[in-house]
Design a protein around this motif. Structure first.
Motif, short mmCIF file in Angstrom:
data_model
loop_
_atom_site.label_atom_id
_atom_site.label_comp_id
_atom_site.label_asym_id
_atom_site.label_seq_id
_atom_site.Cartn_x
_atom_site.Cartn_y
_atom_site.Cartn_z
N THR A 76 -43.73 109.30 79.89
CA THR A 76 -43.32 108.04 80.55
C THR A 76 -43.67 106.83 79.70
O THR A 76 -42.97 105.82 79.72
N ALA A 77 -44.73 106.95 78.92
CA ALA A 77 -45.11 105.82 78.06
C ALA A 77 -44.02 105.61 77.01
O ALA A 77 -43.66 104.47 76.67
N ASP B 190 -35.04 95.79 74.78
CA ASP B 190 -35.02 94.53 75.56
C ASP B 190 -34.50 94.73 76.97
O ASP B 190 -33.73 93.93 77.50
N LEU C 215 -41.20 103.72 78.49
CA LEU C 215 -41.46 102.28 78.56
C LEU C 215 -41.26 101.63 77.20
O LEU C 215 -40.69 100.54 77.09
N ASN C 216 -41.70 102.30 76.17
CA ASN C 216 -41.57 101.72 74.82
C ASN C 216 -40.11 101.59 74.43
O ASN C 216 -39.70 100.61 73.79
N PHE D 189 -43.52 107.37 87.69
CA PHE D 189 -43.84 105.96 88.01
C PHE D 189 -42.61 105.32 88.61
O PHE D 189 -41.47 105.80 88.46
N THR E 170 -38.62 98.70 76.16
CA THR E 170 -39.10 97.45 75.56
C THR E 170 -38.36 97.18 74.25
O THR E 170 -37.95 96.06 73.97
N ALA E 171 -38.21 98.22 73.47
CA ALA E 171 -37.52 98.06 72.19
C ALA E 171 -36.07 97.65 72.40
O ALA E 171 -35.49 96.90 71.60
N PHE F 169 -38.20 95.18 82.92
CA PHE F 169 -38.64 95.92 84.09
C PHE F 169 -39.94 95.25 84.55
O PHE F 169 -40.61 94.57 83.78
N TRP F 170 -40.26 95.43 85.81
CA TRP F 170 -41.48 94.81 86.35
C TRP F 170 -41.94 95.56 87.57
O TRP F 170 -41.29 96.52 88.01
N ALA F 171 -43.07 95.10 88.13
CA ALA F 171 -43.69 95.71 89.32
C ALA F 171 -43.85 97.22 89.15
O ALA F 171 -43.46 98.00 90.02
N LEU F 172 -44.39 97.63 88.02
CA LEU F 172 -44.55 99.05 87.74
C LEU F 172 -45.71 99.60 88.56
O LEU F 172 -46.78 98.99 88.61
N SER F 173 -45.52 100.75 89.18
CA SER F 173 -46.62 101.37 89.94
C SER F 173 -46.63 102.86 89.63
O SER F 173 -45.58 103.51 89.65
N ILE F 174 -47.81 103.35 89.31
CA ILE F 174 -47.94 104.75 88.90
C ILE F 174 -48.07 105.61 90.15
O ILE F 174 -48.94 105.39 90.99
#
Lengths: 404, 65
Positions: free
Chosen positions: A18-19, A29, A22-23, A43, A26-27, A32-37
């Motif tokens: 999952t990390a 662009d 996310l990367n 997540f 991000t790369a 995303f927001w309000a991330l909860s595991i």
């Protein structure tokens, strides 16, 4: 706010890395927001729904699955409303009316009045064209104020404020000029009615009578003027004089009267009153003619917050009765007349009490006659202005003895 | 890196998230891995320039852990 205007989606991402997911986002662009595991492999977060396709692609490259849990935002709301056209039109209409309707006058309030009735001010406003449903911008506050002040002289100031559909009238009343008690000038205290003086109290002036003296109406009891050898002393006489007086009252009442006897029949009439127009809803108010008691109850339609609508409901209750003859017994007549004679005599006195007396009742063919004779101890003094010099002295016709 | 009180951390010029859970978030940076340790940690926002973390931050560790 911005995220509400754009459609937003809440997604759940499942994957071993999952990390990495996310990367990759991000790369690329991808916001995303309000991330909860949720767990090690899961997540949740929120994204822009318009970029869901890209989000899925990048997540797939990170060996993650994306599942949409829910969508929200203005576009979602609008699409739901599209399937409910009546609700949509209704909502739009409500918004438009809420803005448009504020331009009309719906409620009138009056504040600041104490002696001038609120109804009088509202009636004046009605006659000047300010009433339920008046177009608000057409009200000229200054001009209206002047016209209302002309109509109601008891008011000295007025302000008319309009806030939305409510017109508030602030009124200030003229102060009542109180007639001051006369405390200056030469005056005597005279007898207001004949009697035998029992008590005389002099605060100022010179007592002309004493207890036991018989006085007639107009006799000077306490004089404001005293003549000494070489001078005249003038003052305002003040004091109280109580005397024994005799009061006579004559009363008459009929031997027979008519008494109401209710038949038990009743009728209820309901009328709706809007401003000055009346519309009968139910009932017949003339069913019993004039042989009925009428009780009218008026209730205003009021909105929460105390806003009164110009609509009242009048509920009229009619109770039918018949008149039957009733003869007044002598004993009852005597009691009635005697009590009334006492009450009348007491009311006629400025101050004092009834000490003794009697009431004689005489019955004639159609009436009872009562003659009450009452011995009272009452205040008989009254103040009148005194003339310092008589008319002859003013005209120069003085006593000539000394010059002869 | 900016720390606001003990509840927010902002990491600038990062090179991606290495691992994360509620107790530790490890972020790659030019200085090496940065570990933010605490409780109830959440990635509030993330883009190319910055990562914003919320939660009860107890310590920040720099270097290999």
């Amino acid at each position: 706010m911005l995220s509400f205007l754009r459609e937003t989606a809440e997604i759940e991402v499942t994957g071993a890395s999952t990390a990495l997911c996310l990367n990759r986002w991000t790369a690329a662009d991808l916001p995303f927001w309000a991330l909860s595991i949720q767990s090690e492999l899961v997540f949740r977060c929120r994204i822009q729904a318009a970029r869901l396709g890209e989000i899925r692609r990048e997540a797939a490259r990170a060996w993650c699955d994306v599942r949409v849990i829910r969508r929200f935002g203005l576009p979602v709301v609008l699409s739901r409303l599209r399937s409910r056209p009546v609700l949509t039109v209704g909502l739009l209409l409500a918004v438009v009316l809420a803005f448009f309707l504020q331009s009309f006058v719906w409620f009138l309030r009056v504040e600041g009045n104490e002696r001038v009735p609120e109804e009088e001010i509202l009636r004046a406003l009605w006659e000047e064209g300010v009433r339920f449903g008046t177009w608000g911008p057409s009200i000229d506050s200054e001009d209206l104020k002047n016209r209302i002040l002309n109509r109601i002289p008891a008011l000295c100031w007025l302000a008319v404020n309009r806030e939305g559909g409510v017109v508030t009238v602030l009124a200030a009343e003229r102060e009542r000029e109180e007639t001051p008690l006369e405390t200056e000038g030469v005056a005597h205290i005279v007898a207001a009615r004949p009697g035998i003086i029992r008590k005389i109290s002099v605060v100022n002036g010179f007592a002309d009578k004493k207890p036991g003296d018989l006085v007639l109406e107009g006799d000077i009891l306490i004089s404001g003027i005293a003549e000494w050898t070489l001078r005249i002393q003038a003052t305002r006489a003040m004091g109280e004089v109580y005397a024994d007086t005799l009061r006579v009252s004559e009363l008459v009442c009929p031997v027979s009267a008519r008494k109401k006897v209710y038949t038990g029949r009743r009728e209820t009439c309901v009328t709706l009153v809007y401003e000055r127009k009346r519309r009968k809803i139910s009932g017949n108010s003339s069913i019993f003619g004039t042989s009925c008691d009428r009780m009218i109850k008026v209730s205003n339609w009021t909105l929460p917050g105390g806003y009164e609508l110009p609509v009242t409901v009048e509920t009229e209750t009619l109770l039918e009765y018949t008149l039957e003859p009733l003869e007044l017994p002598a004993r009852q007549a005597e009691t009635l007349l005697r009590e009334e004679s006492l009450r009348l005599t007491q009311a006629q006195m400025t101050a004092g009490q009834i000490e003794t007396g009697s009431a004689a009742i005489q019955k004639t063919q159609d009436s009872y006659r009562c003659r009450g004779v009452w011995n009272c101890l009452e205040l008989i003094s009254k103040t009148i202005p005194a003339e310092l010099f008589g008319e002859d002295e003013v005209n120069g016709k003085t006593d000539q003895r000394g010059t002869d | 890196m900016e720390l606001k009180g003990g509840s927010e951390a902002v990491v600038l010029n990062h090179r991606g998230v290495i691992a994360y859970d509620e107790k530790e978030v490890r972020i790659a940076s030019a200085l090496g891995p940065v570990s933010v340790v605490g409780a109830e940690l959440r990635i509030r926002r993330m883009n190319r320039e910055r990562i914003v973390l919320n939660g009860k931050i107890r310590r920040v560790e720099l270097g290999l852990c």
